[in-house]
Motif scaffolding. Sequence first.
Motif, PDB file in Angstrom:
ATOM      1  N   ARG A 104       2.557   1.831 -23.918  1.00  0.00           N
ATOM      2  CA  ARG A 104       2.348   3.162 -24.493  1.00  0.00           C
ATOM      3  C   ARG A 104       2.817   3.152 -25.948  1.00  0.00           C
ATOM      4  NH1 ARG A 104       3.627   8.276 -21.203  1.00  0.00           N
ATOM      5  NH2 ARG A 104       1.553   8.800 -21.987  1.00  0.00           N
ATOM      6  N   LEU A 105       1.874   3.397 -26.841  1.00  0.00           N
ATOM      7  CA  LEU A 105       2.141   3.370 -28.276  1.00  0.00           C
ATOM      8  C   LEU A 105       1.986   4.770 -28.857  1.00  0.00           C
ATOM      9  CD1 LEU A 105       2.424   2.107 -31.133  1.00  0.00           C
ATOM     10  CD2 LEU A 105      -0.035   1.569 -31.004  1.00  0.00           C
ATOM     11  N   LEU A 143       9.834   8.467 -28.095  1.00  0.00           N
ATOM     12  CA  LEU A 143      10.642   7.372 -27.587  1.00  0.00           C
ATOM     13  C   LEU A 143      11.968   7.859 -27.040  1.00  0.00           C
ATOM     14  CD1 LEU A 143       8.514   5.709 -29.266  1.00  0.00           C
ATOM     15  CD2 LEU A 143      10.295   4.012 -29.498  1.00  0.00           C
ATOM     16  N   TYR A 144      12.530   8.940 -27.639  1.00  0.00           N
ATOM     17  CA  TYR A 144      13.774   9.478 -27.120  1.00  0.00           C
ATOM     18  C   TYR A 144      13.589   9.918 -25.666  1.00  0.00           C
ATOM     19  CZ  TYR A 144      14.572  10.020 -32.165  1.00  0.00           C
ATOM     20  OH  TYR A 144      14.671   9.825 -33.517  1.00  0.00           O
ATOM     21  N   ARG A 145      12.415  10.480 -25.376  1.00  0.00           N
ATOM     22  CA  ARG A 145      12.134  10.996 -24.046  1.00  0.00           C
ATOM     23  C   ARG A 145      11.491   9.947 -23.163  1.00  0.00           C
ATOM     24  NH1 ARG A 145       8.698  16.233 -25.492  1.00  0.00           N
ATOM     25  NH2 ARG A 145       8.194  15.986 -23.296  1.00  0.00           N
ATOM     26  N   ALA A 148       7.044   6.817 -24.553  1.00  0.00           N
ATOM     27  CA  ALA A 148       6.332   5.698 -25.164  1.00  0.00           C
ATOM     28  C   ALA A 148       7.228   4.464 -25.159  1.00  0.00           C
ATOM     29  CB  ALA A 148       5.911   6.043 -26.590  1.00  0.00           C
ATOM     30  N   ASP A 149       6.599   3.291 -25.219  1.00  0.00           N
ATOM     31  CA  ASP A 149       7.344   2.039 -25.275  1.00  0.00           C
ATOM     32  C   ASP A 149       7.689   1.650 -26.706  1.00  0.00           C
ATOM     33  OD1 ASP A 149       7.105   1.629 -22.459  1.00  0.00           O
ATOM     34  OD2 ASP A 149       5.043   0.961 -22.775  1.00  0.00           O
ATOM     35  N   LEU A 150       6.760   1.947 -27.624  1.00  0.00           N
ATOM     36  CA  LEU A 150       6.991   1.658 -29.035  1.00  0.00           C
ATOM     37  C   LEU A 150       6.191   2.652 -29.871  1.00  0.00           C
ATOM     38  CD1 LEU A 150       5.041  -1.576 -30.146  1.00  0.00           C
ATOM     39  CD2 LEU A 150       4.462  -0.213 -28.142  1.00  0.00           C
ATOM     40  N   ILE A 274      10.834   0.325 -31.379  1.00  0.00           N
ATOM     41  CA  ILE A 274      10.655  -0.210 -30.024  1.00  0.00           C
ATOM     42  C   ILE A 274      11.862   0.185 -29.179  1.00  0.00           C
ATOM     43  CG2 ILE A 274      10.264  -2.289 -28.636  1.00  0.00           C
ATOM     44  CD1 ILE A 274       9.344  -3.715 -31.158  1.00  0.00           C
ATOM     45  N   GLN A 275      11.615   0.521 -27.920  1.00  0.00           N
ATOM     46  CA  GLN A 275      12.728   0.777 -27.012  1.00  0.00           C
ATOM     47  C   GLN A 275      13.568  -0.491 -26.878  1.00  0.00           C
ATOM     48  OE1 GLN A 275      13.187   3.390 -24.279  1.00  0.00           O
ATOM     49  NE2 GLN A 275      11.314   4.566 -24.474  1.00  0.00           N
ATOM     50  N   GLN A 276      14.877  -0.328 -26.974  1.00  0.00           N
ATOM     51  CA  GLN A 276      15.804  -1.466 -26.985  1.00  0.00           C
ATOM     52  C   GLN A 276      15.553  -2.422 -25.825  1.00  0.00           C
ATOM     53  OE1 GLN A 276      18.605  -1.955 -29.258  1.00  0.00           O
ATOM     54  NE2 GLN A 276      18.567  -3.983 -28.324  1.00  0.00           N
ATOM     55  N   GLY A 277      15.367  -1.891 -24.625  1.00  0.00           N
ATOM     56  CA  GLY A 277      15.209  -2.745 -23.451  1.00  0.00           C
ATOM     57  C   GLY A 277      13.869  -3.448 -23.362  1.00  0.00           C
ATOM     58  N   LEU A 278      12.934  -3.107 -24.286  1.00  0.00           N
ATOM     59  CA  LEU A 278      11.592  -3.684 -24.214  1.00  0.00           C
ATOM     60  C   LEU A 278      11.282  -4.608 -25.382  1.00  0.00           C
ATOM     61  CD1 LEU A 278       9.615  -0.480 -23.131  1.00  0.00           C
ATOM     62  CD2 LEU A 278      10.382  -2.363 -21.669  1.00  0.00           C
ATOM     63  N   ARG A 279      12.254  -4.874 -26.223  1.00  0.00           N
ATOM     64  CA  ARG A 279      11.989  -5.634 -27.450  1.00  0.00           C
ATOM     65  C   ARG A 279      11.484  -7.041 -27.161  1.00  0.00           C
ATOM     66  NH1 ARG A 279      17.501  -6.289 -30.658  1.00  0.00           N
ATOM     67  NH2 ARG A 279      16.044  -7.404 -32.035  1.00  0.00           N
ATOM     68  N   ASP A 280      11.891  -7.638 -26.027  1.00  0.00           N
ATOM     69  CA  ASP A 280      11.464  -8.999 -25.702  1.00  0.00           C
ATOM     70  C   ASP A 280      10.370  -9.039 -24.639  1.00  0.00           C
ATOM     71  OD1 ASP A 280      13.329 -10.153 -27.478  1.00  0.00           O
ATOM     72  OD2 ASP A 280      14.922  -9.875 -25.993  1.00  0.00           O
TER      73      ASP A 280
END
Length: 306
Positions: A104-105, A143-145, A148-150, A274-280
């Motif tokens: 989700r962008l 992203l706060y809510r 979205a993923d990025l 980018i959401q912290q947990g999804l960066r990789d």
Amino acid sequence: MQGGFASMENLSWDDLRLFLLVARTHSLSGAAVQLGVSPSTVGRRVAQLEHALGVSLFVRHASGYRLTEDGSGLLDEARRVEDAVVQLRGHAADLGSTPRGHVRLATNEALANLLILPRWAEMAPRYPDLVLELITGSAVQDLYRRDADLALRLVRPESGGLVVRRLGTQAYAVYARQGLAPAAGKQGREDLARLPWIGWDLSVQHLVQARWQRERFPQATIALTANSLFSQLHAAERGLGLAVLPCYIADTSPLLERCLAPSQCVSQDIWLVIQQGLRDSPRVRVVADLLTDLIHENRAAMAGTG
């Protein structure tokens, strides 16, 4: 955790998600829209949750539902569970040798339609198991809510839990239909102030270009207002007035010419978030790399120097 949460172990993820949605939207109706149920159902489930925990989580104010002290105590715990669920779902989606699942962008309509979609149309056949979900709008809270993923944004987020990187600059200039105004460098601000302008609707007066226009040309006659960038562009092409437009869009129009250069106007940084947990995450990395390459390749046009 306070003593009122003795039955915390009996909470389900659905309970916590409901609680988080009401806390973030401050309303039953806002949470209901995202859950696909009625506000009365949300209200009933909140009451059941409060009864199960033995505490009041929300108090109704004129501005909406606000957390009580006990509700605030539960909020951090609920967020930690949410982080774990998001990461677990991401890991599950990333299993296997090729990126798969949904990404989700969040971005604005112009970047989505003019830059991202054409590139994704070229790339999509290489990733048959990857679905790109575009969320367009000017809000920065997606992203706060965790909606979205990025995101590709023109405003830098200040909240934690996000990986933020500057990719480039989006410059603006003042444009008019050819022949309506003297070309750039051949007039002063007083000349431009005497011409009709295209303004922004009250709902989007917070935009950088709208603020700049109000501050630099406060006495200019507004011939038309709009809340859409593309409406502004088409109005300028039809000679209705001057408009402050992104260079990468307006410079491609054969009907428009600059009457105030980008160096005399306003610009914004472009941020990849980018959401912290999804960066990789492989699936998120595919889209993040696409955005990075896209802005890099178009950096001259975006900065108004191409």
